[in-house]
Design a protein around this motif. Structure first.
Motif, PDB file in Angstrom:
ATOM      1  N   ARG A  26       0.838  -1.211   0.000  1.00 49.83           N
ATOM      2  CA  ARG A  26       0.000   0.000   0.000  1.00 49.83           C
ATOM      3  C   ARG A  26       0.875   1.264   0.000  1.00 49.83           C
ATOM      4  O   ARG A  26       0.589   2.214  -0.724  1.00 49.83           O
ATOM      5  CB  ARG A  26      -0.941  -0.026   1.196  1.00 49.83           C
ATOM      6  CG  ARG A  26      -1.820   1.186   1.360  1.00 49.83           C
ATOM      7  CD  ARG A  26      -2.756   1.488   0.221  1.00 49.83           C
ATOM      8  NE  ARG A  26      -3.655   0.421  -0.088  1.00 49.83           N
ATOM      9  CZ  ARG A  26      -4.495   0.422  -1.124  1.00 49.83           C
ATOM     10  NH1 ARG A  26      -4.548   1.463  -1.921  1.00 49.83           N
ATOM     11  NH2 ARG A  26      -5.276  -0.597  -1.367  1.00 49.83           N
ATOM     12  N   ASP A  27       1.948   1.275   0.803  1.00 48.87           N
ATOM     13  CA  ASP A  27       2.840   2.434   0.838  1.00 48.87           C
ATOM     14  C   ASP A  27       3.543   2.627  -0.502  1.00 48.87           C
ATOM     15  O   ASP A  27       3.726   3.762  -0.959  1.00 48.87           O
ATOM     16  CB  ASP A  27       3.873   2.306   1.959  1.00 48.87           C
ATOM     17  CG  ASP A  27       3.261   2.473   3.338  1.00 48.87           C
ATOM     18  OD1 ASP A  27       2.168   3.079   3.451  1.00 48.87           O
ATOM     19  OD2 ASP A  27       3.872   2.001   4.308  1.00 48.87           O
ATOM     20  N   ALA A  28       3.931   1.535  -1.138  1.00 47.30           N
ATOM     21  CA  ALA A  28       4.568   1.624  -2.458  1.00 47.30           C
ATOM     22  C   ALA A  28       3.589   2.185  -3.480  1.00 47.30           C
ATOM     23  O   ALA A  28       3.940   3.051  -4.288  1.00 47.30           O
ATOM     24  CB  ALA A  28       5.081   0.257  -2.899  1.00 47.30           C
ATOM     25  N   PHE A  29       2.360   1.706  -3.436  1.00 48.09           N
ATOM     26  CA  PHE A  29       1.315   2.198  -4.343  1.00 48.09           C
ATOM     27  C   PHE A  29       1.104   3.690  -4.146  1.00 48.09           C
ATOM     28  O   PHE A  29       1.072   4.460  -5.112  1.00 48.09           O
ATOM     29  CB  PHE A  29       0.009   1.429  -4.102  1.00 48.09           C
ATOM     30  CG  PHE A  29      -1.154   1.969  -4.881  1.00 48.09           C
ATOM     31  CD1 PHE A  29      -1.305   1.673  -6.225  1.00 48.09           C
ATOM     32  CD2 PHE A  29      -2.099   2.772  -4.268  1.00 48.09           C
ATOM     33  CE1 PHE A  29      -2.376   2.173  -6.948  1.00 48.09           C
ATOM     34  CE2 PHE A  29      -3.181   3.279  -4.979  1.00 48.09           C
ATOM     35  CZ  PHE A  29      -3.321   2.980  -6.321  1.00 48.09           C
ATOM     36  N   ASP A  30       0.959   4.111  -2.888  1.00 43.85           N
ATOM     37  CA  ASP A  30       0.728   5.530  -2.590  1.00 43.85           C
ATOM     38  C   ASP A  30       1.894   6.390  -3.058  1.00 43.85           C
ATOM     39  O   ASP A  30       1.698   7.444  -3.669  1.00 43.85           O
ATOM     40  CB  ASP A  30       0.486   5.741  -1.096  1.00 43.85           C
ATOM     41  CG  ASP A  30      -0.851   5.165  -0.628  1.00 43.85           C
ATOM     42  OD1 ASP A  30      -1.729   4.884  -1.479  1.00 43.85           O
ATOM     43  OD2 ASP A  30      -1.010   4.987   0.594  1.00 43.85           O
ATOM     44  N   ALA A  31       3.120   5.954  -2.781  1.00 47.19           N
ATOM     45  CA  ALA A  31       4.300   6.727  -3.168  1.00 47.19           C
ATOM     46  C   ALA A  31       4.391   6.857  -4.689  1.00 47.19           C
ATOM     47  O   ALA A  31       4.661   7.941  -5.218  1.00 47.19           O
ATOM     48  CB  ALA A  31       5.571   6.091  -2.605  1.00 47.19           C
ATOM     49  N   GLY A  35       3.906  10.281  -7.359  1.00 48.62           N
ATOM     50  CA  GLY A  35       5.153  10.655  -8.016  1.00 48.62           C
ATOM     51  C   GLY A  35       6.345  10.719  -7.074  1.00 48.62           C
ATOM     52  O   GLY A  35       7.351  11.352  -7.382  1.00 48.62           O
ATOM     53  N   GLU A  36       6.246  10.042  -5.929  1.00 46.86           N
ATOM     54  CA  GLU A  36       7.303  10.079  -4.917  1.00 46.86           C
ATOM     55  C   GLU A  36       8.249   8.891  -5.008  1.00 46.86           C
ATOM     56  O   GLU A  36       9.229   8.834  -4.271  1.00 46.86           O
ATOM     57  CB  GLU A  36       6.682  10.148  -3.519  1.00 46.86           C
ATOM     58  CG  GLU A  36       5.835  11.388  -3.309  1.00 46.86           C
ATOM     59  CD  GLU A  36       4.986  11.321  -2.063  1.00 46.86           C
ATOM     60  OE1 GLU A  36       5.001  10.278  -1.352  1.00 46.86           O
ATOM     61  OE2 GLU A  36       4.291  12.312  -1.796  1.00 46.86           O
ATOM     62  N   ALA A  37       7.947   7.938  -5.871  1.00 46.66           N
ATOM     63  CA  ALA A  37       8.793   6.754  -6.011  1.00 46.66           C
ATOM     64  C   ALA A  37       8.611   6.160  -7.398  1.00 46.66           C
ATOM     65  O   ALA A  37       7.534   6.256  -7.997  1.00 46.66           O
ATOM     66  CB  ALA A  37       8.456   5.708  -4.956  1.00 46.66           C
ATOM     67  N   LEU A  38       9.672   5.558  -7.881  1.00 45.23           N
ATOM     68  CA  LEU A  38       9.650   4.823  -9.134  1.00 45.23           C
ATOM     69  C   LEU A  38       9.628   3.340  -8.804  1.00 45.23           C
ATOM     70  O   LEU A  38      10.549   2.831  -8.156  1.00 45.23           O
ATOM     71  CB  LEU A  38      10.903   5.149  -9.962  1.00 45.23           C
ATOM     72  CG  LEU A  38      11.108   4.351 -11.248  1.00 45.23           C
ATOM     73  CD1 LEU A  38       9.997   4.658 -12.255  1.00 45.23           C
ATOM     74  CD2 LEU A  38      12.483   4.656 -11.836  1.00 45.23           C
TER      75      LEU A  38
END
Length: 132
Positions: A26-31, A35-38
C-alpha cells in the motif's frame, strides 16, 4: 584481523535488509501514485506473462538493473534522473529485490529499497495489475 568466513544467504539477506527502509504494498502504491517513487519490476518475463504487470512500473530485468538505473551510466534509462531518486524494486516475493536494492545503494542510489513480499504481496493487497 581474521577472516570471518563465509556468510550464508539468510544471514546476508538479514544484513542487507537492515540497511533498507523496506515498504509494504500500500505504501509503495501511494508513493508511486503521488510521483514520490519509481516502481521497478525486476521479475523475469515468464512471471510477468503469468501474473501480470503493475501499471506504471518500469520493467528492467535483474541482469540489467544497475546499468539502467545508474544516472551516471552510459546506458541509463530516462527515468534514472539522479542519485536521490526513490526506487522501489519489485521481484516476485521480496527476496531478490532486497539484494538488488542493496546493489543500487552501492551505486549511490541511497533511497533505493524494495517491496516487502514482492509482486505477490502487491496482488494479495488487491492493488492494480494489468495483463502482460
Amino acid at each position: 584481523m581474521s577472516d570471518p568466513g563465509p556468510v550464508g544467504i539468510d544471514e546476508h539477506l538479514e544484513r542487507v535488509r537492515s540497511g533498507l527502509d523496506r515498504v509494504g504494498a500500500r505504501d509503495a502504491f501511494d508513493a508511486a501514485s503521488h510521483g514520490e517513487a519509481l516502481l521497478v519490476d525486476i521479475r523475469y518475463a515468464a512471471l510477468r506473462e503469468r501474473d501480470g504487470l503493475i501499471p506504471g512500473a518500469l520493467v528492467i530485468e535483474r541482469n540489467e538493473l544497475e546499468w539502467r538505473l545508474d544516472p551516471q551510466g552510459s546506458h541509463h534509462a530516462p527515468e534514472a534522473t539522479g542519485h536521490d531518486l526513490r526506487v522501489v524494486v519489485v521481484c516476485n516475493e521480496g527476496y531478490a529485490s532486497s539484494l538488488a536494492a542493496a546493489s543500487l545503494h552501492q551505486l549511490g542510489l541511497h533511497r533505493a529499497t524494495d517491496l516487502v513480499g514482492g509482486f505477490q504481496a502487491w496482488r494479495a493487497a488487491g492493488l492494480p495489475v494489468t495483463e502482460a
